[in-house]
Write an enzyme that holds these catalytic residues in place. Structure first.
Site, short mmCIF file in Angstrom:
data_model
loop_
_atom_site.label_atom_id
_atom_site.label_comp_id
_atom_site.label_asym_id
_atom_site.label_seq_id
_atom_site.Cartn_x
_atom_site.Cartn_y
_atom_site.Cartn_z
CB CYS A 71 -0.93 0.01 1.21
SG CYS A 71 -1.91 1.52 1.33
NE ARG A 74 2.63 0.68 3.41
CZ ARG A 74 3.79 0.05 3.49
NH1 ARG A 74 4.21 -0.44 4.63
NH2 ARG A 74 4.56 -0.06 2.41
CD1 TRP A 243 -7.31 8.63 -1.78
CD2 TRP A 243 -8.16 8.76 0.29
NE1 TRP A 243 -6.34 9.17 -0.96
CE2 TRP A 243 -6.84 9.26 0.31
CE3 TRP A 243 -8.92 8.77 1.47
CZ2 TRP A 243 -6.26 9.76 1.47
CZ3 TRP A 243 -8.32 9.25 2.63
CH2 TRP A 243 -7.02 9.74 2.62
CD GLU A 248 -5.98 1.88 -6.38
OE1 GLU A 248 -6.26 2.91 -5.73
OE2 GLU A 248 -6.25 0.73 -5.99
#
Ligand code: ARG
Length: 365
Positions: A71, A74, A243, A248
């Protein structure tokens, strides 16, 4: 209890102890450690499991985010909103909780990173509460004679929903129902109210034809197939959201060849030479698709982050962790954005891909 049972229990206790110490170190109150651990030991001996306090659950869920090597977002791990629904057993009640969780997370577009935690798995049982969708909100993928309509990544879930009696409208953007499975019951289907699924239509700031593509995406990415693990206890149903980072959607969900595969159509409309790889038509189409995604979410007032800003935020996270005296772990191929990699800060750095707990894990099938 047989010796394997005792070994198993010792393992849970050791992980519990590591977690309780970590929490005491980071949040203060080391005096409580011994008391807490003796309570955990007793509960383990009596029931084969132990129960996290609400504070332990919230702290554990946040640290699990901090430890998520894949991720890039973070930096914000401390701001996770944790909903504790460990008391629920009925699919109806679980779905009601999911709906209010989703409304909280969506927040009219000002997305709040949140998690909704259901009953943990008993270490000795095989049955557990599960959400069978990989993501809480996703579009169906239908296999037709003319090829797949919708999201090819969701063909399996779509087939499952269909077998359970669901019938979609057959468009490329039908929101799938949620499939909830509780112990000793068949999986049950629940449709999310349209008003609870915020979506964004994709338009482009300069290319008027872009809206004709009829593209859209939903606002809130919710991962629902990962297991939250805290101090030796597994939470198999613990959907969580952040979000979107624009890529992506713009690079992967709408761009990948085995997903919505929009690059050829966009390149054609841009009059690019799609016969020659060297024309970089894919790259140029990618830039416009990603521009459109970021533009559309901004216009709609839905939280989104571009990959340059996200990379910079990750570097701030790294610095924050260094100051706190903790080692950063990460998985390079996931942290580096799937577009303009070398133009982002994270491309030029690397951290060990060591797995720490608490964390979110994929379940073994
Ligand atoms: N990439 C996944 C999707 O498009 C979502 C993963 C989580 N993303 C996030 N920004 N928290 O469905």
């Amino acid at each position: 209890m047989d010796s394997s049972g005792i070994k198993h229990m010792e393992k849970i206790y050791d992980e519990a102890a590591a977690f309780v110490h970590l929490m005491a170190r980071e949040t203060g109150n080391p005096a409580h450690v011994d008391v807490r651990l003796s309570v955990i030991r007793q509960e383990l001996a009596a029931t084969g499991t132990y129960t996290h306090t609400a504070n332990e659950l919230a702290f554990g869920a946040k640290v699990a985010w901090r430890n998520s090597n894949r991720c890039i977002g973070r930096l914000f791990w401390k701001s996770l909103d944790v909903f504790d629904h460990r008391d629920l057993t009925e699919p109806d009640d679980i779905f009601t909780a999911l709906q209010s969780y989703l409304r909280h997370a969506t927040n009219g577009g000002k997305i709040r990173s949140s998690i909704c935690v259901f009953k943990p798995k008993h270490p000795e049982s095989y049955d557990e509460i599960r959400i069978l969708n990989n993501k809480l909100i996703r579009y169906a993928g239908y296999e037709t004679d003319a090829g797949i309509i919708g999201d090819p990544e969701e063909v399996t879930v779509t087939r499952l929903c269909t077998e359970l009696g669901w019938k979609g409208e057959g468009t490329a953007f039908d929101v799938l129902p949620v499939v909830i499975k509780v112990p000793n019951r068949e999986p049950e289907l629940f449709s999310i109210d349209k008003n609870d699924v915020l979506e964004v239509k994709i338009t482009h700031p300069e290319l008027p034809w872009f809206s004709e593509l009829g593209l859209r995406w939903y606002a809130v990415p919710v991962i629902s197939n990962m297991v939250l693990e805290i101090g030796g206890i597994s939470y198999p149903a613990a959907p969580f959201n952040g979000w979107f980072m624009g890529t992506e959607i713009g690079s992967r969900n709408l761009g990948d060849e085995n997903r919505y595969n929009m690059l050829p159509e966009i390149a054609r409309r841009m009059n690019l030479d799609t016969k020659s790889k060297t024309s970089l038509w894919k790259d140029r189409a990618l830039v416009e698709l990603n521009t459109a995604v970021l533009h559309s979410y901004r216009e709609a007032g839905v939280t989104i982050v571009d990959h340059h800003t996200a990379s910079h935020q990750f570097m701030r996270f790294v610095e924050q962790e260094r100051k706190a005296g903790r080692d950063v772990t990460s998985e390079w191929s996931w942290i580096v954005p799937p577009m303009s990699a070398s133009a982002t800060e994270v491309f030029h750095r690397d951290w060990p891909n060591k797995i720490k707990t608490p964390n979110y894990f994929y379940r073994e099938e």
